[in-house]
Design an enzyme around this catalytic site. Structure first.
Site, mmCIF file in Angstrom:
data_model
loop_
_atom_site.group_PDB
_atom_site.id
_atom_site.type_symbol
_atom_site.label_atom_id
_atom_site.label_comp_id
_atom_site.label_asym_id
_atom_site.label_seq_id
_atom_site.Cartn_x
_atom_site.Cartn_y
_atom_site.Cartn_z
ATOM 1 C CE1 TYR A 144 -2.912 -2.504 0.019
ATOM 2 C CE2 TYR A 144 -3.837 -2.599 2.246
ATOM 3 C CZ TYR A 144 -3.950 -3.387 1.372
ATOM 4 O OH TYR A 144 -5.094 -4.063 1.043
ATOM 5 C CE LYS A 194 1.097 -17.872 -2.203
ATOM 6 N NZ LYS A 194 0.616 -19.539 -2.030
ATOM 7 C CG ASP A 226 -2.145 -20.412 0.005
ATOM 8 O OD1 ASP A 226 -1.693 -19.886 0.874
ATOM 9 O OD2 ASP A 226 -1.997 -20.855 -1.119
ATOM 10 C CG ASP A 250 -7.305 -4.374 3.799
ATOM 11 O OD1 ASP A 250 -8.315 -4.514 4.908
ATOM 12 O OD2 ASP A 250 -7.011 -3.457 2.802
ATOM 13 C CG ASP A 254 -12.501 -6.857 5.932
ATOM 14 O OD1 ASP A 254 -12.553 -5.993 7.309
ATOM 15 O OD2 ASP A 254 -13.274 -6.110 5.244
#
Length: 365
Positions: A144, A194, A226, A250, A254
């Site tokens: 970001y 990852k 994942d 992020d 959620d």
């Protein structure tokens, strides 16, 4: 508290932000009254509201208010009205700048289920019962904020690019925050990356392993993002503190929110070098704004985190949680949590019910 006077910057923002902030202020006010505290509120424009009034998402006055306050209470920013704005004039840029200017590198997002809401989750009750986890998200680095980023023309077509970059110091400080948090809980950290694909994730994993040596009493395991996403819906009770980077955090936070029955239930704290920021996870929800039906519990629970982390009053945080639980146990629900046999109430009614329960709890402690 060390002092009986606190300064709170109130940035209501857009969509349902102002609606839930009003209910949060009710909670702060009843605590201030019962505990003889003096709270000074300073209101500022942020996000789309600031764009409409000042043509920038974070005016200098708002940033000054935030920097001069003990804590920032933020509603939500964003909405379809501003989606076509240039990148630097999108409401979300206000959040990114606030995080940078306030040094907010650690986002703490707890996910726990209130027993009365087990039936509200889309997962089976035996899967979600007893979940109590925290997502510790690095907040000021990663993709970001990484440079270079932008667009260019290559071979006659537009190419867009972002850079996922982390420095060892950035990983070390968020890792230490996660391990310190785990020490106060069940002493387990799950680091999510990852590393099988990304060089930045390999650095992340190496640095987390290095920090872990200073915390021998905390168990550490690593998951690819994942796999972690799958495990969150398969067996969420296995998690205590989930440590991860900006983008992965992020997304995963959620997902964790929905384990609790509604994204309207998840609070968050952004902590760092000075002023902390507290906000609900749910966003501005423009589709229901102004209807008086949104869920204020995430914003109210964020106030609980405010008292716990910034005002060093964990027992008041527990009292707020108890008041929320009491109202839910009594069968009251906002529309997002509606179920057969329960009473659906408005945003303000839910806030008033929690304040009444909180007042009773405060009188008994």
């Amino acid at each position: 508290m060390e002092k009986n006077s606190k300064k709170i910057a109130v940035l209501a923002g857009d969509g349902i932000g102002p609606e839930v902030v009003i209910e949060a202020l009710k909670v702060i006010d009843i605590i201030a009254k019962k505990r003889n505290l003096t709270i000074h509120y300073t209101h500022g424009l942020v996000g789309g509201a600031a764009l409409d009034a000042c043509e920038i998402p974070l005016p200098d006055d708002t940033l000054r208010i935030a920097l001069e306050s003990d804590v920032v209470l933020l509603g939500a920013v964003g909405g379809p009205k501003w989606e076509s704005n240039p990148h630097h004039l999108k409401p979300e840029q206000a959040l990114l700048k606030l995080r940078k200017e306030l040094g907010l590198f650690a986002n703490v997002r707890p996910a726990q289920i209130y027993p009365p809401l087990i039936g509200a989750s889309t997962l089976k009750p035996e899967v979600v019962q007893g979940i109590d986890l925290i997502v510790m998200r690095e907040l000021t680095g990663g993709i970001y904020f990484g440079e270079p980023k932008g667009k260019r023309i290559e071979n006659g077509e537009t190419v867009a690019f972002n850079t996922l970059i982390y420095a060892t110091s950035e990983v070390e400080r968020i890792a230490r925050a996660a391990f310190e948090m785990a020490l106060k809980r069940r002493k387990k950290v799950t680091s999510v990356d990852k590393a099988n694909v990304l060089d930045s994730s390999q650095l992340w994993r190496d640095m987390v392993n290095q920090v872990a040596r200073d915390y021998p009493e905390v168990s550490l395991n690593h998951l690819y993002v994942d796999n972690c996403a799958m495990q969150l819906v398969r067996n969420p009770r296995q998690f205590d503190v989930i440590l991860t980077g900006n983008m992965f955090g992020d997304i995963l936070s959620d997902e964790a929110a929905m384990l609790t029955g509604s994204i309207g239930m998840l609070p968050s704290a952004s902590l760092g070098e000075k002023t902390a920021l507290y906000e609900p996870v749910h966003g501005s929800a423009p589709d229901i704004a102004g209807q008086g039906i949104c869920n204020p519990i995430a914003m109210i629970a964020s106030v609980g985190m405010l008292f716990k982390y910034s005002f060093d009053e964990p027992e008041l945080a527990d009292t707020i949680e108890a008041a929320i639980s009491k109202v839910l146990t009594d069968g009251y629900r906002t529309q997002d949590l509606n179920e057969a046999g329960k009473e659906t109430v408005s945003t303000s009614e839910m806030g008033d019910l929690i304040v009444d329960a909180l007042s009773t709890e405060l009188e008994q402690t």
